[in-house]
Design a protein around this motif. Structure first.
Motif, PDB file in Angstrom:
ATOM      1  N   TRP A  41       2.867  -4.742   3.228  1.00 56.34           N
ATOM      2  CA  TRP A  41       2.173  -5.534   2.198  1.00 56.34           C
ATOM      3  C   TRP A  41       3.177  -6.087   1.184  1.00 56.34           C
ATOM      4  CZ3 TRP A  41       2.230  -4.397  -3.037  1.00 56.34           C
ATOM      5  CH2 TRP A  41       1.381  -5.140  -3.848  1.00 56.34           C
ATOM      6  N   TYR A  42       4.124  -5.239   0.774  1.00 55.66           N
ATOM      7  CA  TYR A  42       5.132  -5.661  -0.208  1.00 55.66           C
ATOM      8  C   TYR A  42       5.976  -6.818   0.343  1.00 55.66           C
ATOM      9  CZ  TYR A  42       9.458  -5.625  -2.906  1.00 55.66           C
ATOM     10  OH  TYR A  42      10.549  -5.997  -3.660  1.00 55.66           O
ATOM     11  N   LEU A  43       6.393  -6.714   1.583  1.00 58.71           N
ATOM     12  CA  LEU A  43       7.197  -7.780   2.196  1.00 58.71           C
ATOM     13  C   LEU A  43       6.391  -9.078   2.290  1.00 58.71           C
ATOM     14  CD1 LEU A  43       8.973  -5.796   5.053  1.00 58.71           C
ATOM     15  CD2 LEU A  43      10.007  -6.628   2.921  1.00 58.71           C
ATOM     16  N   TYR A  44       5.112  -8.947   2.623  1.00 64.61           N
ATOM     17  CA  TYR A  44       4.252 -10.126   2.717  1.00 64.61           C
ATOM     18  C   TYR A  44       4.083 -10.795   1.358  1.00 64.61           C
ATOM     19  CZ  TYR A  44      -0.010 -12.878   3.268  1.00 64.61           C
ATOM     20  OH  TYR A  44      -0.929 -13.900   3.256  1.00 64.61           O
ATOM     21  N   ILE A 192      -5.807  15.294  -7.071  1.00 68.21           N
ATOM     22  CA  ILE A 192      -4.994  14.075  -6.980  1.00 68.21           C
ATOM     23  C   ILE A 192      -4.921  13.597  -5.537  1.00 68.21           C
ATOM     24  CG2 ILE A 192      -2.651  13.149  -7.206  1.00 68.21           C
ATOM     25  CD1 ILE A 192      -2.321  15.010  -9.648  1.00 68.21           C
ATOM     26  N   SER A 193      -4.699  14.538  -4.614  1.00 71.17           N
ATOM     27  CA  SER A 193      -4.624  14.198  -3.194  1.00 71.17           C
ATOM     28  C   SER A 193      -5.936  13.591  -2.707  1.00 71.17           C
ATOM     29  CB  SER A 193      -4.282  15.453  -2.380  1.00 71.17           C
ATOM     30  OG  SER A 193      -4.230  15.162  -0.999  1.00 71.17           O
ATOM     31  N   ASP A 194      -7.059  14.200  -3.086  1.00 72.97           N
ATOM     32  CA  ASP A 194      -8.370  13.707  -2.662  1.00 72.97           C
ATOM     33  C   ASP A 194      -8.655  12.317  -3.226  1.00 72.97           C
ATOM     34  OD1 ASP A 194      -8.914  16.003  -1.209  1.00 72.97           O
ATOM     35  OD2 ASP A 194      -9.913  16.997  -2.882  1.00 72.97           O
ATOM     36  N   LEU A 195      -8.318  12.093  -4.488  1.00 72.52           N
ATOM     37  CA  LEU A 195      -8.551  10.790  -5.106  1.00 72.52           C
ATOM     38  C   LEU A 195      -7.707   9.707  -4.430  1.00 72.52           C
ATOM     39  CD1 LEU A 195      -8.722  11.795  -8.875  1.00 72.52           C
ATOM     40  CD2 LEU A 195     -10.608  10.987  -7.448  1.00 72.52           C
ATOM     41  N   CYS A 196      -6.479  10.066  -4.071  1.00 72.65           N
ATOM     42  CA  CYS A 196      -5.630   9.109  -3.341  1.00 72.65           C
ATOM     43  C   CYS A 196      -6.223   8.800  -1.970  1.00 72.65           C
ATOM     44  CB  CYS A 196      -4.222   9.673  -3.181  1.00 72.65           C
ATOM     45  SG  CYS A 196      -3.234   9.678  -4.688  1.00 72.65           S
ATOM     46  N   ASP A 197      -6.687   9.852  -1.280  1.00 67.43           N
ATOM     47  CA  ASP A 197      -7.269   9.657   0.054  1.00 67.43           C
ATOM     48  C   ASP A 197      -8.545   8.832   0.004  1.00 67.43           C
ATOM     49  OD1 ASP A 197      -5.356  10.911   1.587  1.00 67.43           O
ATOM     50  OD2 ASP A 197      -6.338  12.873   1.549  1.00 67.43           O
ATOM     51  N   LEU A 198      -9.295   8.939  -1.087  1.00 67.14           N
ATOM     52  CA  LEU A 198     -10.552   8.198  -1.214  1.00 67.14           C
ATOM     53  C   LEU A 198     -10.357   6.687  -1.103  1.00 67.14           C
ATOM     54  CD1 LEU A 198     -12.792   9.860  -3.958  1.00 67.14           C
ATOM     55  CD2 LEU A 198     -13.462   9.254  -1.630  1.00 67.14           C
ATOM     56  N   THR A 199      -9.166   6.200  -1.460  1.00 65.71           N
ATOM     57  CA  THR A 199      -8.925   4.761  -1.395  1.00 65.71           C
ATOM     58  C   THR A 199      -9.053   4.232   0.031  1.00 65.71           C
ATOM     59  OG1 THR A 199      -6.515   5.046  -1.121  1.00 65.71           O
ATOM     60  CG2 THR A 199      -7.357   4.849  -3.372  1.00 65.71           C
ATOM     61  N   VAL A 200      -8.791   5.085   1.028  1.00 62.76           N
ATOM     62  CA  VAL A 200      -8.823   4.629   2.425  1.00 62.76           C
ATOM     63  C   VAL A 200     -10.254   4.329   2.880  1.00 62.76           C
ATOM     64  CG1 VAL A 200      -8.127   5.113   4.798  1.00 62.76           C
ATOM     65  CG2 VAL A 200      -6.734   5.958   2.900  1.00 62.76           C
ATOM     66  N   PRO A 201     -11.189   5.314   2.840  1.00 63.45           N
ATOM     67  CA  PRO A 201     -12.548   4.990   3.261  1.00 63.45           C
ATOM     68  C   PRO A 201     -13.253   4.014   2.324  1.00 63.45           C
ATOM     69  CG  PRO A 201     -12.472   7.216   2.368  1.00 63.45           C
ATOM     70  CD  PRO A 201     -11.055   6.754   2.507  1.00 63.45           C
ATOM     71  N   VAL A 202     -12.961   4.098   1.033  1.00 59.92           N
ATOM     72  CA  VAL A 202     -13.592   3.172   0.071  1.00 59.92           C
ATOM     73  C   VAL A 202     -13.241   1.730   0.419  1.00 59.92           C
ATOM     74  CG1 VAL A 202     -13.378   2.335  -2.300  1.00 59.92           C
ATOM     75  CG2 VAL A 202     -13.883   4.733  -1.886  1.00 59.92           C
ATOM     76  N   SER A 203     -11.989   1.505   0.789  1.00 59.37           N
ATOM     77  CA  SER A 203     -11.545   0.173   1.193  1.00 59.37           C
ATOM     78  C   SER A 203     -12.118  -0.216   2.552  1.00 59.37           C
ATOM     79  CB  SER A 203     -10.016   0.125   1.235  1.00 59.37           C
ATOM     80  OG  SER A 203      -9.558  -1.100   1.754  1.00 59.37           O
ATOM     81  N   ALA A 204     -12.136   0.747   3.485  1.00 62.54           N
ATOM     82  CA  ALA A 204     -12.564   0.457   4.861  1.00 62.54           C
ATOM     83  C   ALA A 204     -14.039   0.086   4.952  1.00 62.54           C
ATOM     84  CB  ALA A 204     -12.268   1.660   5.755  1.00 62.54           C
ATOM     85  N   ILE A 205     -14.893   0.745   4.161  1.00 63.63           N
ATOM     86  CA  ILE A 205     -16.330   0.464   4.246  1.00 63.63           C
ATOM     87  C   ILE A 205     -16.786  -0.550   3.199  1.00 63.63           C
ATOM     88  CG2 ILE A 205     -16.826   2.705   5.263  1.00 63.63           C
ATOM     89  CD1 ILE A 205     -17.731   3.745   2.615  1.00 63.63           C
ATOM     90  N   ASP A 212      -3.827  -3.589   0.687  1.00 64.90           N
ATOM     91  CA  ASP A 212      -3.037  -2.652   1.476  1.00 64.90           C
ATOM     92  C   ASP A 212      -1.926  -1.996   0.656  1.00 64.90           C
ATOM     93  OD1 ASP A 212      -4.487  -2.885   3.743  1.00 64.90           O
ATOM     94  OD2 ASP A 212      -2.934  -3.825   4.963  1.00 64.90           O
ATOM     95  N   GLY A 213      -1.492  -2.666  -0.393  1.00 63.34           N
ATOM     96  CA  GLY A 213      -0.448  -2.084  -1.230  1.00 63.34           C
ATOM     97  C   GLY A 213      -0.934  -0.831  -1.933  1.00 63.34           C
ATOM     98  N   LEU A 214      -2.115  -0.911  -2.543  1.00 62.09           N
ATOM     99  CA  LEU A 214      -2.678   0.236  -3.259  1.00 62.09           C
ATOM    100  C   LEU A 214      -3.046   1.353  -2.288  1.00 62.09           C
ATOM    101  CD1 LEU A 214      -3.686   1.596  -5.808  1.00 62.09           C
ATOM    102  CD2 LEU A 214      -5.846   0.346  -5.553  1.00 62.09           C
ATOM    103  N   VAL A 215      -3.715   0.981  -1.197  1.00 57.47           N
ATOM    104  CA  VAL A 215      -4.111   1.984  -0.209  1.00 57.47           C
ATOM    105  C   VAL A 215      -2.884   2.647   0.402  1.00 57.47           C
ATOM    106  CG1 VAL A 215      -5.303   2.379   1.984  1.00 57.47           C
ATOM    107  CG2 VAL A 215      -6.272   0.804   0.307  1.00 57.47           C
ATOM    108  N   GLY A 216      -1.863   1.840   0.687  1.00 62.82           N
ATOM    109  CA  GLY A 216      -0.648   2.367   1.297  1.00 62.82           C
ATOM    110  C   GLY A 216       0.096   3.334   0.397  1.00 62.82           C
TER     111      GLY A 216
END
Length: 235
Positions: A41-44, A192-205, A212-216
């Motif tokens: 994402w950063y390169l893009y 903290i780990s759970d809140l970071c992981d939440l970005t993946v399903p929250v974005s996916a659904i 992708d930068g934030l999720v990554g």
């Protein structure tokens, strides 16, 4: 002599114990997968050529597929954990007990549905419903993570309430305070780990429009926490 020093070094023995575990290998692969997602994402965003971006997209895709294969059958572990939590007759807070059951059932649902999609991902058989299955898997993961986040917040609140009852002028109170601080630190890290992981399903659904930068970068942080935790367990 130098070779012997390296071969018998405790750090090497610790590393071998770490990578001998499925969790250790998965966390390393996950770290590389999500960092590649962020860096692509950063390169893009910095207008780099597609030739520079392609390798990181490939790592993201291939490591994601590898981890999906390694997770086959893992849902049984979470179903067992849910059953054990339900059967736990010990002195456990009922709120934490039900949240633990919800968390494990959510993870089990996610991994069960994720396993079904493996045949499509590896090209063995194309499934017409693969998109729906993957969306349902992410919703189950979201449910499990939501239970884990609520459990973390509730645990921190309980510990803070218990802290107020301690008499720090007494030896037992000081010892108990140190114990509570250790528990509080573990709960914060997990939250903290759970809140970071939440970005993946929250974005996916589609619950939030996260790039992708934030999720990554969020996935990289939670993966590094997982690496650190597993590294300590194999010490």
């Amino acid at each position: 002599m130098v070779a012997d020093a390296l071969v018998y070094h405790p750090a090497l023995a610790h590393y071998l114990r770490f990578v001998a575990t499925t969790v250790g290998r998965d966390k390393l692969l996950r770290t590389l997968q999500y960092f590649s997602r962020f860096y692509a994402w950063y390169l893009y965003r910095t207008n780099q050529p597609q030739t520079a971006i392609a390798p990181y997209n490939a790592v993201k895709k291939q490591f994601g597929t590898t981890r999906k294969i390694l997770r086959i059958g893992k849902f049984i572990e979470h179903l067992k954990a849910a059953a054990l939590a339900a059967d736990n007759k010990g002195p456990i807070d009922p709120v934490l007990r039900y949240l633990a059951i919800g968390r494990q059932l959510g993870y089990a649902g996610y991994l069960s549905l994720d396993t079904v999609t493996v045949v499509d991902v590896i090209g063995f058989r194309k499934l017409a419903s693969v998109k729906r299955l993957q969306d349902s898997a992410y919703r189950a993961w979201f449910s499990g993570l939501a239970c884990s986040v609520l459990a973390g917040v509730y645990t921190l609140w309980r510990l803070s309430q218990k802290q107020k009852t301690l008499d720090l002028k007494e030896g037992e109170g000081v010892v108990e305070a140190k114990k509570l601080e250790k528990e509080r630190s573990a709960a914060r890290i997990q939250l903290i780990s759970d809140l970071c992981d939440l970005t993946v399903p929250v974005s996916a659904i589609g619950l939030a429009n996260l790039d992708d930068g934030l999720v990554g970068i969020a996935g990289t942080i939670s993966s590094l926490i997982g690496v650190w935790s597993q590294w300590r367990k194999t010490a």
